[in-house]
Each structure stands twice: as C-alpha cells, then as structure tokens.
Scaffold this active site. Structure first.
Site, short mmCIF file in Angstrom:
data_model
loop_
_atom_site.label_atom_id
_atom_site.label_comp_id
_atom_site.label_asym_id
_atom_site.label_seq_id
_atom_site.Cartn_x
_atom_site.Cartn_y
_atom_site.Cartn_z
CG HIS A 131 41.14 35.05 45.47
ND1 HIS A 131 42.15 34.75 44.59
CD2 HIS A 131 41.07 36.40 45.51
CE1 HIS A 131 42.67 35.87 44.13
NE2 HIS A 131 42.03 36.90 44.67
CD GLU A 132 38.31 38.20 47.32
OE1 GLU A 132 39.11 39.07 47.72
OE2 GLU A 132 38.18 37.91 46.11
CG HIS A 170 43.57 38.85 48.62
ND1 HIS A 170 44.79 39.00 48.01
CD2 HIS A 170 42.65 38.90 47.62
CE1 HIS A 170 44.61 39.10 46.69
NE2 HIS A 170 43.32 39.04 46.43
CD GLU A 225 42.05 42.10 48.12
OE1 GLU A 225 41.06 41.82 47.40
OE2 GLU A 225 43.13 42.50 47.66
CD GLU A 241 42.52 45.74 44.58
OE1 GLU A 241 41.83 44.97 45.25
OE2 GLU A 241 43.56 45.39 44.03
CD GLU A 259 44.40 40.23 43.28
OE1 GLU A 259 44.02 39.05 43.42
OE2 GLU A 259 43.93 41.17 43.96
CB ALA A 286 34.89 38.75 46.35
N1 TRP Z 1 41.26 42.52 44.72
C1 TRP Z 1 40.05 41.85 44.30
C2 TRP Z 1 40.36 40.38 44.25
O1 TRP Z 1 41.09 39.91 43.44
C3 TRP Z 1 39.48 42.24 43.01
C4 TRP Z 1 39.21 43.66 42.71
C5 TRP Z 1 40.06 44.57 42.22
C6 TRP Z 1 37.98 44.29 42.70
N2 TRP Z 1 39.42 45.71 41.89
C7 TRP Z 1 38.15 45.58 42.17
C8 TRP Z 1 36.74 43.88 43.07
C9 TRP Z 1 37.09 46.43 41.94
C10 TRP Z 1 35.67 44.75 42.87
C11 TRP Z 1 35.84 45.99 42.30
O2 TRP Z 1 39.94 39.63 45.04
ZN ZN Z 2 42.49 38.85 44.52
#
Ligand code: TRP
Ligand code: ZN
Length: 882
Positions: A306-307, A310, A273, A130, A329, A271
């Site tokens: 949180h994770e 998701h 997900e 991501e 988010e 972190a």
């Molecule tokens: N989606 C992740 C969360 O909110 C966070 C996230 C987005 C992320 N981009 C990232 C984590 C890049 C690590 C590196 O839980």
């Molecule tokens: Zn998140």
C-alpha cells in the site's frame, strides 16, 4: 450537548474550496535537534498564484503550537506590526508578488504526545505530517495543492542521534562543534507538505537492492531499533514483490535512488507514504515466525505494498484538497488488494475484503458519521480516514474495473498519469480519465462519490418453462443518511450467472442478442427499477447474483434454503459459494438470537448442519475457504442486523451456534484438525497458511466442548507450537476457560520484552468472554506493558474491548460506557486522534435497547460537556447527539 459559541469548531466545506493565494517553489529546512527543544529554520521561495481571484490577497501561513523567533521578508527582519499572529496562523498583508521568507520557530517534540508533527519515541525523533501535521513544525501553506521542492538539513548530537533521515537523496554530511553532525537531503520531486518526513536516532539497517525493469538500481533500506533487526526479512521481501508487481501490472517504476522504510512503535495509524521515506507502525514491519501470526504476515505484505503503491497514486499524483482523500486512498487500497490477490488466494482475499467492508463500513454508513467517499464537510479531517474513504473507496475503484474490464481500467490509469503526473487533482479528474480512455459514459457513476449510505439491490426472478425465459426484475434504493434524505439511482455493475440443476453455469443470452455468453456477465443497472430478460434458458436456474461482490450493496433476493444449499455446493464463483453459506448461517443465527431473547430453545437446523458437514468433509476444497465458510459473523455485524440491539441475546445466540456446530460436527472437526497438522518448520506460504487456518478454526470449535481431552489438545498446541499463529490460536481457546490463566501467565513472562506480542496478550483478554469485563480491563491497564500514550496498546486493550466485545462493553449497568468515557477523555489530553477512534464506540447508541440507550446517552452527554475537548472528539460526540 456542548453549546454553540465562538469556540465551537466550525465545519470546513468542499464548496468553499479556493486556490491558494501564493504558491511555494522551494523550501529549505534546517532542524537543530536538542533534548529540550528543536529549532526549525525555513526558507521559502514564494510567488503569487495567478489562479487566485484576488491579486492583492494576503499570505496566510498555517501554524499551531509554534514559538515564533523571527520572520524575514526578502532579507529584512520584520517587526511584529508587519504581520499578524494567532493560534492557527501567521499572516502578512503587504506581500510582493515574488518573495523569499525566512522563518525561525522553536518546537517541542519531547513533550508532543499527539504523535502528530515532530515527536519523540524513546530517544529518537519521528515525524508524521498527514494530514495537517506540518503546521506543527513551521509556518507554511499546509495544504496538498501547494507542491514545492524540499531540501532538509538536520543537525544533531552524533552519539545520541547518529542516523539522520529525510526525503529524497542524501547530498552531504559533516561534523560540527559540540560533538554534533549534520546531514543534508534533497528531494528532487515537488511535493505537498504532508509528505515531508524526518527521522533521527539510533537505528539499525537492513539493506538490499532492486533493479527496475528499465535498469534503475534502487537501494532498499529498512531502519529499525537494533533489537528488531532480526524481524525485517519478510518486510524486505514484500517491498521487492510490490515493486515488481507495480511494474508488471501498471508499468510503474520507482523514481528515486533510495527507498527507505522506518519502523516506530509509537504511531497513530498503520503507516505513512512520505516521499522516499515511508514511516511505519512496527506492527506492519516486524515479523518472525515465533512473534508474528499468519495474519500479521499478510498485513505486513499488504501495508508495505500500500505505502509503496502510494508513490504513484498519492505522491506523483496527489489530492487537490482533503475532500479528495479517496482519490489516493480508495485507489491505493484497491491496488494493494489486487496485489494481495495475486500473491496468495484471490478468492480468500476477496472474501476477507468483503467481510471487512460489511462489518465496519456498512456500520459506518448506517450510523451518525455516515459520509460519502468524498465527504462534503468535516470538522476534523483526521476523523475522515475511515473505512468509507478507504474500503468503500476501493470498491468504487473496483467497479470501474468491473465495468471497463482489466484492460480498459489500465487504459484509464495510463491516461490518468499522462494527464496528471506532478499535479494535485480531484476524484472527478480520475473519473474523467477512466471515461475518456474508454469512451464510456461515467456521468451517473459520479453519484458513488456524492451519496452516502449502502444501496439495497432488490432482485426478483421468474422462470417461464414454456417460453424458456428467465426474467430478473432489479430495483434499487438507498436509505437516508445525515443531511441526505433523498438519493438518486446509482450506476451498479451487477455480475451474475445462472446456475443449472447440475451445478454448471447456463449460457447467458439477453433478449435481442444474437449469441449467448458462457459463465458470468456484468449487467449495468442504472434505473430505479429495470428488467432483464434472458432467453433460451433450458432449465429453471438458481441465479448467482453479485458475483465476486461486484458492487458495495446489500442484495435482497428471496432464496429458498434448498437454493442456498445448491449454490453453496456448486456455484463456480467462490464468493457466491461462501455467501450462500453465510446467508444460511445468518438466518439461523437470527433464529437463535430471537430464541435467546424470548427464552426459546437454542437448536440448529438440520439442513444447515448437513451443509456445513459437507463443507468440512470436502477435501477437494481449499482449506482456507473451508475455514472462512465456518467463520461466524462478528457480534457487531449481528448487532447491525437487529432493529433493536440486545447484546446479551446476540452473545447467547452466537455462542449457541458455536456450541451446536461443535457438538454436531465433533468428529469432522477432529478429523480436519488431524488432517491439517503439520510437523516441521514454519513457513509463510499460501498452502501452509491455509492449512493452519482450518486447523485452528477446528480447534476453536472443539474447545467449545467442555471436555478435558479437548482442552488438552489446546494446551498441547500452546506448549508445543513453533510459531505464533498456532500459539496464539491455542491461547485464544484457553482464555475462555480457567485453564487459560496459567497459559496467559507463561505467555506474558516469555514475551515481556516484545511489545507487539504483548499487544496480542492484551487483545486476547479484552475479547475473551470470561475476562473481557470492565474490572479486568482496568486491572490490565496497570500492567507494566500497558501505556496510555501508546496507540497500539490503547487499540489492543481498550479498542478491542469497546469495539469488538459487544456483550462485555454493553454491560447492562452501563459500566462499559462509563469506562469508555473516562478513558477517552484521558486519552484526549494526550492524543486526540486516538481518542476520537474510541469515541466511535458510541456510534450505535440509538439502536440499543432502552436501558443501555439511556446509559450511553448519559455517557455521551458527559463527554460532550467536558471542557477543553479536542476538535476530533467534539465532532464524533456532537454528531452522535444530533
Ligand atoms: N496516508 C496513510 C496511508 O493510508 C495513512 C495516514 C493518514 C496516517 N494520516 C495518518 C498515518 C496519520 C499515520 C498518522 O497509508
Ligand atoms: Zn494510504
């Protein structure tokens, strides 16, 4: 400012969204992991997307920093004239409507310092996809509205990389020549590429099990470096609590046979997900009483939740495009906040969340990067993982619940999953589910998604004793933000009560209503200005407004000091009680800051001191709430309240407040400290956590007093602590005094091998008023435990200094800005995402007093003129210089 030319990064616009020309049904990946390269073979089953306007459109796959070895279309090796290749894509013009593409690329995780895509941490391999990291692994339609079924085969040396993990279920494994082995994983759920994950290396396992309400058996696995296996118990118990809570609150169960968590020390955020294989920063997994503080334990519980959450809000239902990021988010932060509230003290959680929002998100809304929770354009999407999208996004979700009630919100959630399971959708789809499930008009509510800035709610109250009425005049406005000069009124839930002279809530009856309501009620504010008439109000009340912080706005009500003292003592809403204390405190802090600026006397006001004395002496209050009431706002938050920022005056005023309270309440602080002392073993449990928080804030105040007996108190606590919460709190006191040097040295030698504990050691010094100066920070960068390639280290030392140490960073000679510019340019070469976060330290520059403003501008211009700047940093500095 950098000049505009062909290489200037161009913004992506929400209004330009078009569906993809092709969809991918199935992806089979094979990874051949070697020390000096990785070969990725990808087999894609594609078909033309009927929703695309052009039935002959080319296929354009995203890809960056890839070495292309071969492309086969339906079994036929393609000559290089059959496709087009540039730095960002691979395009094939003549495509059949159904096709199988086989693409072989070579990548270099061993030299990938961006921690985006596939990378190494030590000897192990980890992925982060991501938002757009998958395109650094292979050519693909790297966008969240392309959802495919994945299989992943990993081939690697058996000794070097014994554990091979990916998404879904393990379906096979075996051995090969050259001492290699392979493992194959199949993920039964369709997913976008950003949820892909791969981990390979020497890892140890903490295993457990969970049975869902419907009887599904789930294997729970936490994979960490062998030395950390004794720090995983809290994370595991947090997983089980999260699973149970989501079943009870939302009826949502886990959907795979295995739920894996991997912890890695080199990680860009908190972190990730990834389906069935969440990858975490070690900071949000590892905890042992002697290495982690109560705040760390809280953070782990919240991020694990949180994770995990998701899996439904993010994975089963995902985002159509990255402008919709808050869809997953904001909603998931809201869910983890509600979970934390149920696990501990709901009141304390709510106040913490509001503090974060005000300190960081209000600042973002007031600066050059201000954007709505659904932005309309971006240059680099990684810059939009912001407190606005996350925390303000969560406030917007919370407002649905406030307007619809908990049951109404649940109905909306049920409909959202019923309609959209397996789809990639928009924030409008979520809002429609809430509206339709409740037959409630949320049309105006849409403005929360499109308008940036923090609204101001101006409220005035009028009591008419003869008529026994209380009239509230409510008006709203919202300041201009970049690109948005005019704003339309928001739909604002205003939760309120009327507090009588005895401290009890008066019944609430609006004109035209037959009956009164007890306690609180929610008013729907929709107009630019509107009036609410309460009838049968027997005595003059003090209005308790925006209870539980019912909307992310700034409240403007002209409370008198006695009214604030009354609310602080009696309000049935804990948030408003805390808020009344904060308002008093903020008024007096402003007085002290003004006095410091003009050379006046720095004295506290008696009514404020008396109110704080009563709070501190009230043994019926939750100690955690008392601690929060005594906590001063951050220097940066105070800075944001000024018309023109003078960091030295803010530091001086705030220090005077600490010292003044410490002197005036010396014996109360000592009594509280003694009362909260616990002997026996450490427990992470709400009552014990609350007691430690009050004890340690009392210690912090007492250590402001330059008395040897009190310094010994901190030294004794530091020496005798059986847990990190107490040790760190004592060290935080000591570092502001010469006594701290010996304590820091012993701490560093004790914890040299514990990376996360050394992070605390760096943070404490970077935020210290004695040690937080540029020369010291530079010296600490030479320490063997520091590494510019490790985001946790950069955040602990450099991030803390530039973001949280207002007076240190803003040294009048501009040395802090020079340092920030040099360091962020160095980090940018390694890791643009982390560099861009450091660049955010310049966001307040226009509000500084003239000398610093000129220094800051010069530093910004130097960064902007630097050749080879990443898109990430370019976006932040160019928006600052607009
Ligand atoms: N989606 C992740 C969360 O909110 C966070 C996230 C987005 C992320 N981009 C990232 C984590 C890049 C690590 C590196 O839980
Ligand atoms: Zn998140």
């Amino acid at each position: 400012m950098a000049k505009l030319d062909a290489t200037t990064p161009q913004p992506i616009q929400l209004k330009d969204y078009t569906p993809p020309s092709f969809l991918i049904d199935k992806v089979d990946l094979t990874f051949d992991l070697e020390e000096d390269h990785t070969r990725v073979t990808s087999r894609l089953v594609l078909h033309r997307n009927p929703a695309h306007p052009d039935a002959r459109a080319a296929l354009q796959l995203d890809g960056r920093e890839l070495e292309l070895e071969s492309v086969k279309l339906d079994g036929e090796l393609l000559d290089s004239n059959r496709y087009e290749l540039d730095a960002e894509s691979l395009s094939i013009a003549a495509m059949p409507d159904n096709a199988i593409l086989e693409i072989v690329t070579v990548i270099h995780p061993e030299t990938n310092t961006s921690l985006n895509g596939l990378y190494r941490s030590g000897a192990n391999f980890y992925s982060q996809c991501e938002a757009e990291g998958f395109r650094k692994i292979t050519y693909y339609l790297d966008r969240p509205d392309v959802m495919a079924r994945f299989s992943t085969t990993i081939v690697a040396d058996k000794q070097k990389w014994p554990v091979l993990l990916s998404n879904g279920n393990k379906v096979g494994e075996g051995t090969l020549d050259r001492n290699r082995h392979w493992v194959k994983w199949v993920d039964p759920f369709k997913k976008p590429a950003y949820l892909f994950a791969l981990v390979a290396g020497k890892l140890s396992l903490l295993a457990d099990r969970y049975t869902t309400t419907s009887g599904r058996e789930v294997a729970l696995e936490i994979w960490v470096e062998p030395a950390d296996l004794d720090k995983c118990a809290h994370a595991m118990s947090s997983v089980k609590k999260s699973m149970q809570w989501d079943e009870q609150r939302y009826g949502l169960e886990y959907d795979l046979d295995t739920y894996m968590i991997v912890a890695v020390g080199d990680f860009n955020m908190g972190a990730m997900e990834n389906k069935g294989l969440n990858i975490f920063n070690t900071k949000y997994v590892l905890a042992r009483a002697d290495t982690a503080t109560d705040v760390d334990f809280d953070g782990i519980e919240a991020v694990i939740a949180h994770e995990y959450f998701h899996n439904w809000t993010g994975n089963r239902v995902t985002c159509r495009d990255w402008f919709q990021l808050s869809l997953k988010e904001g909603l998931t932060v809201f869910r983890d906040q509600e979970f934390s509230a149920d696990m501990g003290s709901a009141e304390v959680c709510r106040i913490d969340a509001v503090r974060t929002l005000r300190t960081h998100q209000f600042a973002e809304d007031a600066g050059p990067m201000a954007h709505p929770i659904r932005p309309e354009s971006y240059i680099e999407i990684n810059n939009f993982y912001t407190v606005t999208v996350y925390e303000k996004g969560a406030e917007v979700v919370r407002m649905y619940q406030t307007l619809l009630g908990r049951d109404g919100f649940r109905k909306g959630m049920d409909l959202y999953f019923k309609r959209h399971d397996g789809q990639a959708v928009t924030c409008d789809d979520f809002r429609a589910a809430m509206a339709d499930a409740n037959d409630y008009d949320l049309g105006q509510f849409a403005r929360w998604y499109s308008q940036a800035g923090t609204p101001v709610l101006r409220v005035r109250g009028q009591y008419d004793a003869a008529a026994q009425t209380y009239t509230l005049e409510v008006s709203q406005s919202c300041p201009a933000t970049p690109g948005q000069a005019e704003k339309q009124p928001f739909h604002i839930p205003l939760t309120l009560g009327l507090v009588g002279p005895d401290g009890a809530d008066l019944p609430l009856q609006l004109a035209g209503e037959a009956e009164a309501v007890a306690g609180s009620r929610v008013l729907s504010v929709k107009e630019a200005s509107q009036t609410f008439h309460f009838i049968n109000v027997a005595v003059e009340p003090v209005p308790s407004l925006l209870r539980n912080f019912s909307a992310p706005v700034k409240l403007d009500f002209p409370y008198s000091r006695p009214q604030l003292v009354h609310l602080l003592a009696h309000d049935s809403d804990a948030f408003c009680r805390w808020e009344a204390g904060q308002t008093l405190m903020l008024q007096d802090l402003q007085g002290l800051i003004d006095a410091a600026r003009s050379g006046g006397e720095l004295a506290l006001k008696d009514d404020f001191v008396a109110a704080m004395r009563r709070v501190l002496a009230d043994e019926s209050l939750d100690p955690a709430l008392v601690a929060l009431m005594l906590t001063l706002p951050a220097e940066t938050y105070l800075a944001d309240q000024q018309d023109e920022i003078d960091p030295d005056a803010i530091r001086a005023g705030r220090e005077a407040m600490k010292l003044g309270l410490a002197r005036a309440l010396r014996s109360e602080f000592k009594a509280a400290y003694t009362r909260m002392l616990d002997s026996g073993t450490y427990q992470y449990e709400a009552t014990a956590v609350a007691r430690r928080s009050l004890k340690n804030i009392a210690l912090a105040y007492l250590s402001e007093l330059d008395e040897s007996g009190l310094m010994e108190l901190a030294e004794r606590q530091f020496a005798e602590a059986n847990n990190m919460t107490d040790a760190q709190a004592a060290l935080a006191c000591l570092v502001n005094w010469p006594e701290g040097d010996a304590a820091l040295a012993s701490f560093a030698s004790k914890w040299a091998d514990e990376a996360l504990v050394m992070d605390k050691w760096f943070t404490l010094q970077a935020s210290s008023r004695r040690l937080g100066v540029v020369a010291k920070i530079k010296a600490l960068m030479q320490h063997p435990a520091f590494a510019l390639t490790n985001p946790n280290k950069v955040r602990s030392l450099i991030g803390t200094f530039v973001h949280n140490n207002l007076a240190g960073f803003h040294a009048i000679d501009g040395s802090g800005y020079e340092f920030a510019a040099d360091t962020l340019l160095a980090v940018d070469k390694l890791n643009p995402q982390v560099a861009a976060r450091l660049a955010g330290s310049f966001n307040r520059w226009k509000k500084l007093e003239p000398v610093r403003r000129a220094h800051m501008r010069a530093a910004l211009e130097r960064v902007a003129a630097h050749a080879g700047l990443s898109r990430d940093v370019y976006e932040i500095v160019s928006k600052n210089l607009l």
